[in-house]
Design an enzyme around this catalytic site. Sequence first.
Site, PDB file in Angstrom:
ATOM      1  CG  ASP A 220      68.681 116.515  60.912  1.00 51.13           C
ATOM      2  OD1 ASP A 220      67.671 115.542  60.866  1.00 51.13           O
ATOM      3  OD2 ASP A 220      69.064 117.524  59.294  1.00 51.13           O
ATOM      4  CB  SER A 221      66.467 117.877  66.499  1.00 56.82           C
ATOM      5  OG  SER A 221      66.521 119.358  65.284  1.00 56.82           O
ATOM      6  N   GLY A 222      65.007 117.299  63.524  1.00 57.09           N
ATOM      7  CA  GLY A 222      63.830 117.862  62.589  1.00 57.09           C
ATOM      8  C   GLY A 222      63.267 118.975  63.002  1.00 57.09           C
TER       9      GLY A 222
ATOM     10  CG  PHE B 202      66.684 122.913  57.927  1.00 59.15           C
ATOM     11  CD1 PHE B 202      66.506 124.093  58.427  1.00 59.15           C
ATOM     12  CD2 PHE B 202      66.029 122.632  57.070  1.00 59.15           C
ATOM     13  CE1 PHE B 202      67.246 124.416  56.854  1.00 59.15           C
ATOM     14  CE2 PHE B 202      66.247 122.427  56.418  1.00 59.15           C
ATOM     15  CZ  PHE B 202      66.413 123.495  55.905  1.00 59.15           C
TER      16      PHE B 202
ATOM     17  CG  ASP C 233      73.949 117.171  57.562  1.00 54.75           C
ATOM     18  OD1 ASP C 233      73.153 117.654  56.932  1.00 54.75           O
ATOM     19  OD2 ASP C 233      74.913 118.346  58.807  1.00 54.75           O
TER      20      ASP C 233
ATOM     21  CB  CYS D 257      87.401 110.016  40.693  1.00 55.77           C
ATOM     22  SG  CYS D 257      86.238 109.368  41.554  1.00 55.77           S
TER      23      CYS D 257
ATOM     24  CB  CYS E 105      84.474 106.763  43.113  1.00 59.38           C
ATOM     25  SG  CYS E 105      83.144 107.431  41.494  1.00 59.38           S
TER      26      CYS E 105
ATOM     27  CB  CYS F 267      85.982 107.563  38.196  1.00 58.30           C
ATOM     28  SG  CYS F 267      84.619 108.831  38.623  1.00 58.30           S
TER      29      CYS F 267
ATOM     30  CG  HIS G  16      81.994 110.571  40.871  1.00 58.41           C
ATOM     31  ND1 HIS G  16      82.902 110.565  40.876  1.00 58.41           N
ATOM     32  CD2 HIS G  16      81.327 112.144  40.189  1.00 58.41           C
ATOM     33  CE1 HIS G  16      83.727 111.640  40.341  1.00 58.41           C
ATOM     34  NE2 HIS G  16      82.890 112.542  39.791  1.00 58.41           N
TER      35      HIS G  16
HETATM   36 ZN   LIG Z   1      84.292 109.025  40.628  1.00 58.40          ZN
END
Ligand SMILES: [Zn+2]
Length: 417
Positions: free
Chosen positions: A100-102, A104, A308, A346, A348, A351, A377
């Site tokens: 991102d451009s900076g 913000f 994002d 989940c 992941c 988990c 997670h």
């Molecule tokens: Zn998880």
Amino acid sequence: MDSGTNATGFHYQEGISLPGALGRTGTIYTPHGDIQTPAFIPVGTKASVKGVLPESIKELGAQAVLANAYHLYLQPGPEVVDEAGGLGSFMNWHGPTFTDSGGFQVLSLGVGFKKVIAMDTETFRSDEVIAANKERLAHVDDDGVTFKSHLDGSMHRFTPEVSMQVQHQLGADIIFAFDECTTLHNTRSYQEKSLERTRLWAKRCLVEHGRLTTIRSDHPYQALFGVLQGAQYEDLRRTAAKDLSALNEEGITFDGFGLGGALYKEKLGTIVRWLCEELPRDKPRHLLGIGEPDDLFVGVENGADTFDCVAPSRQARTSAVFTADGRVNLSNSQYQRKFAPIDSECTCYTCKNYTVAYLSHLFRAKEMVASTLATIHNEHFIVGLVEKMRQNIHSGQFYDFKAEFLGRFYAKRKLLA
Ligand SMILES: [Zn+2]
């Protein structure tokens, strides 16, 4: 060359549309790989998703990462990243990257700035809002922004040209035009002036981007997204979308658009819809800084393709994790003997291999791996949620999925209300 890729290596192909709304699936083709959309892009502010290795980020399902131009400009400096072969090579991430451009970051230095706020917190309007007890660290004029480094207090200046130069050196596949990000407390007349300033900066970004693309033609093509401001005003938002999609500086146009600015949570969907109704369908749209589950549904439904947000990783580091039944805090004493995964549904790494009791212990003992496991997670949960939205647009079940997910995730909030 991929059949969906044009000469620059960047291209967007729309897929299936969501009936009765602007939502859609699609594919963004970049020189470093494709992104199936809608997609959530984890944030690695300083070229690192805090506490997590790139291999884990890939394994949890992320298709791209987003770093921040302001932070990398200050440290280690864009020339270091350029010498390393660009952001992806530097951080050992082999997929697509965004910066991102900076804008913000430099503009929110020192002001009481929140990306999403509730309308009932809005009680006053002024152009001189500064958070209590904070020195203003950034000053904007028509040419750019002068700001003080949060690291060492040194003075710096970003202009549209500097932002383009920094982002070309950082070398991400998708970069953003430098814009003035206003707060929701600014007056209407300031928003009007600021929007025109952002339009003029967008033109300058296109010119400088064109110049840099030509002189750095031995580097992979970087796609430039224009950033749409206009706060909560329909006419300003629609004007921003029309103006920036019409800009053409000697053949250089925006490759996509960033939906930016501070937002009222209650108006998020409406604002995204105003913008997407005006934007061309053949270019991708990134909703900047949005990552709460309900906001992601609203964004997808109204036409945003990518998202994002630092929230999933930031919250993980404070031991707050997502489950299908809402957010829970692993540090709470009730979890000390819960010998089950965070979320039994989940898939992941965390988990599959660890219990809540162990994670709760790690957070209490302040072990570094606590943040790592919780971040894996949370990022998996949010990346996976947006991936499920994509699949459900394909299968025609988006609205059923939305009702089921939100009903369960926010059930506790409804009981409390
Ligand atoms: Zn998880």
